[in-house]
Design a protein around this motif. Structure first.
Motif, mmCIF file in Angstrom:
data_model
loop_
_atom_site.group_PDB
_atom_site.id
_atom_site.type_symbol
_atom_site.label_atom_id
_atom_site.label_comp_id
_atom_site.label_asym_id
_atom_site.label_seq_id
_atom_site.Cartn_x
_atom_site.Cartn_y
_atom_site.Cartn_z
ATOM 1 N N MET A 19 0.836 -1.210 0.000
ATOM 2 C CA MET A 19 0.000 0.000 0.000
ATOM 3 C C MET A 19 0.869 1.257 0.000
ATOM 4 N N SER A 20 2.048 1.178 0.653
ATOM 5 C CA SER A 20 2.973 2.315 0.630
ATOM 6 C C SER A 20 3.451 2.555 -0.798
ATOM 7 N N GLU A 21 3.755 1.457 -1.479
ATOM 8 C CA GLU A 21 4.234 1.614 -2.865
ATOM 9 C C GLU A 21 3.174 2.315 -3.718
ATOM 10 N N GLY B 73 11.920 4.649 1.311
ATOM 11 C CA GLY B 73 11.253 3.398 1.678
ATOM 12 C C GLY B 73 10.344 2.960 0.534
ATOM 13 N N ALA B 74 9.361 2.121 0.872
ATOM 14 C CA ALA B 74 8.484 1.580 -0.171
ATOM 15 C C ALA B 74 7.754 2.697 -0.920
ATOM 16 N N ALA B 75 7.267 3.703 -0.186
ATOM 17 C CA ALA B 75 6.529 4.794 -0.831
ATOM 18 C C ALA B 75 7.468 5.642 -1.697
ATOM 19 N N GLY B 76 8.632 5.982 -1.129
ATOM 20 C CA GLY B 76 9.582 6.822 -1.862
ATOM 21 C C GLY B 76 10.083 6.159 -3.139
ATOM 22 N N LEU C 154 16.032 11.674 -1.203
ATOM 23 C CA LEU C 154 16.772 11.945 0.033
ATOM 24 C C LEU C 154 16.438 10.928 1.122
ATOM 25 N N ASP C 155 17.444 10.499 1.842
ATOM 26 C CA ASP C 155 17.202 9.639 3.004
ATOM 27 C C ASP C 155 18.344 9.827 3.988
ATOM 28 N N ILE C 156 18.088 9.489 5.254
ATOM 29 C CA ILE C 156 19.168 9.540 6.249
ATOM 30 C C ILE C 156 19.831 8.165 6.392
ATOM 31 N N ASN D 142 22.093 2.895 3.686
ATOM 32 C CA ASN D 142 21.814 1.565 3.101
ATOM 33 C C ASN D 142 20.603 1.622 2.186
ATOM 34 N N ARG D 143 19.580 2.372 2.628
ATOM 35 C CA ARG D 143 18.381 2.530 1.787
ATOM 36 C C ARG D 143 18.751 3.201 0.461
ATOM 37 N N LEU D 144 19.640 4.219 0.562
ATOM 38 C CA LEU D 144 20.046 4.933 -0.666
ATOM 39 C C LEU D 144 20.861 4.018 -1.579
ATOM 40 N N TYR E 201 22.033 12.432 0.711
ATOM 41 C CA TYR E 201 21.865 12.307 2.151
ATOM 42 C C TYR E 201 20.926 13.435 2.597
ATOM 43 N N SER E 202 20.000 13.105 3.480
ATOM 44 C CA SER E 202 19.004 14.092 3.891
ATOM 45 C C SER E 202 19.541 14.949 5.040
ATOM 46 N N ASP E 203 20.196 16.054 4.674
ATOM 47 C CA ASP E 203 20.595 17.024 5.704
ATOM 48 C C ASP E 203 20.022 18.384 5.299
ATOM 49 N N LEU F 60 8.505 10.071 4.050
ATOM 50 C CA LEU F 60 9.259 9.530 5.179
ATOM 51 C C LEU F 60 8.336 9.192 6.345
ATOM 52 N N LEU F 61 8.893 8.447 7.252
ATOM 53 C CA LEU F 61 8.138 8.057 8.439
ATOM 54 C C LEU F 61 8.661 8.928 9.576
ATOM 55 N N TRP F 62 7.856 9.886 10.054
ATOM 56 C CA TRP F 62 8.308 10.836 11.069
ATOM 57 C C TRP F 62 7.834 10.345 12.435
ATOM 58 N N ASP G 119 2.192 15.325 0.115
ATOM 59 C CA ASP G 119 2.611 14.743 1.395
ATOM 60 C C ASP G 119 1.989 13.355 1.565
ATOM 61 N N VAL G 120 2.696 12.362 1.049
ATOM 62 C CA VAL G 120 2.202 10.979 1.119
ATOM 63 C C VAL G 120 2.136 10.528 2.578
ATOM 64 N N SER G 121 3.134 10.919 3.362
ATOM 65 C CA SER G 121 3.170 10.505 4.775
ATOM 66 C C SER G 121 1.963 11.038 5.529
ATOM 67 N N ALA H 168 -2.548 16.109 0.479
ATOM 68 C CA ALA H 168 -2.237 15.270 1.650
ATOM 69 C C ALA H 168 -3.377 14.284 1.920
ATOM 70 N N VAL H 169 -3.734 13.521 0.890
ATOM 71 C CA VAL H 169 -4.830 12.550 1.041
ATOM 72 C C VAL H 169 -4.329 11.348 1.852
ATOM 73 N N ASP H 170 -5.123 10.949 2.864
ATOM 74 C CA ASP H 170 -4.603 9.914 3.766
ATOM 75 C C ASP H 170 -4.971 8.487 3.370
ATOM 76 N N ASN H 171 -5.734 8.313 2.294
ATOM 77 C CA ASN H 171 -5.963 6.934 1.805
ATOM 78 C C ASN H 171 -5.813 6.897 0.288
ATOM 79 N N ILE H 172 -4.607 7.221 -0.154
ATOM 80 C CA ILE H 172 -4.328 7.284 -1.597
ATOM 81 C C ILE H 172 -4.635 5.948 -2.295
ATOM 82 N N PRO H 173 -4.246 4.779 -1.716
ATOM 83 C CA PRO H 173 -4.433 3.531 -2.460
ATOM 84 C C PRO H 173 -5.879 3.266 -2.882
#
Ligand SMILES: NC(=O)c1ccc[n+]([C@@H]2O[C@H](COP(=O)([O-])OP(=O)(O)OC[C@H]3O[C@@H](n4cnc5c(N)ncnc54)[C@H](O)[C@@H]3O)[C@@H](O)[C@H]2O)c1
Length: 372
Positions: free
Chosen positions: A132-134, A176-179, A196-198, A201-203, A218-220, A238-240, A265-267, A296-301
């Protein structure tokens, strides 16, 4: 066992727990399937499609009353509370930590509730969330493509490579899966993409999955600010952490952005990574803040219900078949992944996160199942 598939009643929810192929697998294994009238219509499956593979079409009341397992998609909503009863097995996305009322009803009625979102793969991943994230990430890019159009209030930029025209920049935060889903589509349209990611390994993993028009950063703060200034669309995946009080993108940062740029804003966590995010719905998906379109829809799938139903059923069905074949206790005892999803067991709250969040007593799944 008797498996009950109700029609989802949440606003704009078009998914159904499984496809006719999924029902066929239950029937072939000797189980009975009751499915509520028109449950599959939102995903393009008629009652006849389910009848052909042996399902029995029923009313909501009959589905809930006669089934051993309720196999669905969304949490239990107030009109469904009356159907809860002792020993009923509920297999669905429950999100109990965000829903005190439902949690109290499920405890009081002593149901056995297993939540998709908490089932783990043993490597720290959540296999029933991933598909669903994808889709949400892909949908997040499609939304940006849509709301960048002048007819939809955007700046009139086509988020694609067009000869003779500067190639747009799409920034995606979180690999992640969504990104990755968002980056796959954004890059295949020929955009320049910054991902971008922190987590390096994901990158690194992303490097092997995505084409060279995706820059892996790198996410700075320095890289983020550059992306804010230059991007035509920002897709937040991202997952905040819910406990954090700060933000990644503050209201003031919007002033750095190009006029008419889009934030998708998928998150979709209010007060989370993007300070100006407030959840929207498919009925009313966008708003503007400081001239920047926010989606910023919260049920995109749910917008891709047929794909989402198939994709979700692919990952939930093996667990549902195992519960039906072995009985719920044996299935839980013999499968650590499934057991991680046990949230309610006959009046006990067995999900730690919910017990902390809602300040309710916790009993471990191992205790209630007598696993020593
Ligand atoms: N809107 C919807 O309909 C919908 C549907 C499904 C999922 N989601 C949401 O999408 C989000 C992403 O889900 P996912 O499954 O891809 O999560 P995930 O955990 O697989 O990926 C999140 C990524 O964000 C990265 N990250 C964390 N902090 C960061 C930072 N400061 N800068 C850059 N990257 C950072 C992590 O390292 C990780 O790689 C979640 O918030 C989820 O709830 C929304």
């Amino acid at each position: 066992m008797i498996i009950g598939i109700p029609k989802e009643i949440k606003n704009n929810e078009y998914r159904v727990a499984t496809t006719p192929d999924g029902v066929n697998q239950f029937v072939k294994s000797g189980h009975r399937v009751l499915i509520e009238k028109n449950a599959g219509v939102g995903s393009g499956y008629s009652d006849e499609d389910y009848i052909k593979v042996g399902a029995i079409i029923s009313t909501a009341e009959e589905v809930y009353k006669s089934s051993d397992i309720i196999y669905k998609v969304k949490e239990i909503l107030p009109p469904e509370y009356k159907y809860m009863r002792e020993d009923l097995i509920i297999f669905t996305y429950l999100h109990s930590n965000a829903n005190r009322e439902m949690t109290e009803v499920l405890l009081k009625e002593k149901v056995i509730g297993i939540s998709y979102e908490d089932i783990e793969d043993g490597k720290g991943g959540f296999p029933l969330l991933k598909p669903m994230s994808e889709l949400a990430g892909k949908g997040g890019f499609i939304a940006a493509l849509n709301y960048a159009q002048s007819i939809n209030g955007g700046s009139g930029i086509l988020l694609a490579r067009v000869h003779g025209v500067k190639t747009p920049l799409v920034t995606i935060i979180g690999a992640g899966a969504a990104g990755i889903g968002a980056a796959e589509l954004a890059s295949s349209f020929g955009n320049k993409v910054s991902l971008l990611d922190i987590d390096l390994n994901r990158l690194e993993e992303a490097k092997y999955k995505l084409p060279p028009n995706v820059e892996l950063l790198y996410s700075d703060r320095g890289n983020l600010e550059k992306c804010l200034r230059e991007s035509d669309a920002i897709i937040n995946c991202l997952l905040w952490p819910k406990t954090r009080k700060d933000h990644l993108i503050y209201a003031d940062d919007l002033k750095l952005m190009k006029k008419g740029a889009v934030i998708s804003d998928v998150s979709c966590d209010e007060g989370g990574a993007i300070e100006t995010c407030k959840a929207t719905s498919h009925d009313n998906p966008i708003y503007k803040h400081t001239g920047i379109v926010h989606y910023a829809v919260d049920n995109i799938p749910s917008a891709f219900s047929r794909t989402a139903t198939t994709s979700l059923s692919n990952v939930t069905l093996p667990f549902a078949l195992s519960i039906a074949a072995n009985g719920v206790d044996n299935a839980l005892i013999n499968n650590d992944s499934l057991r991680k999803g046990l949230s309610f067991y006959k009046g006990n709250l067995t999900l730690k996160e919910t017990s902390i969040k809602l300040d309710l007593p916790y009993t471990s799944p191992e205790e209630v199942l007598n696993i020593v």
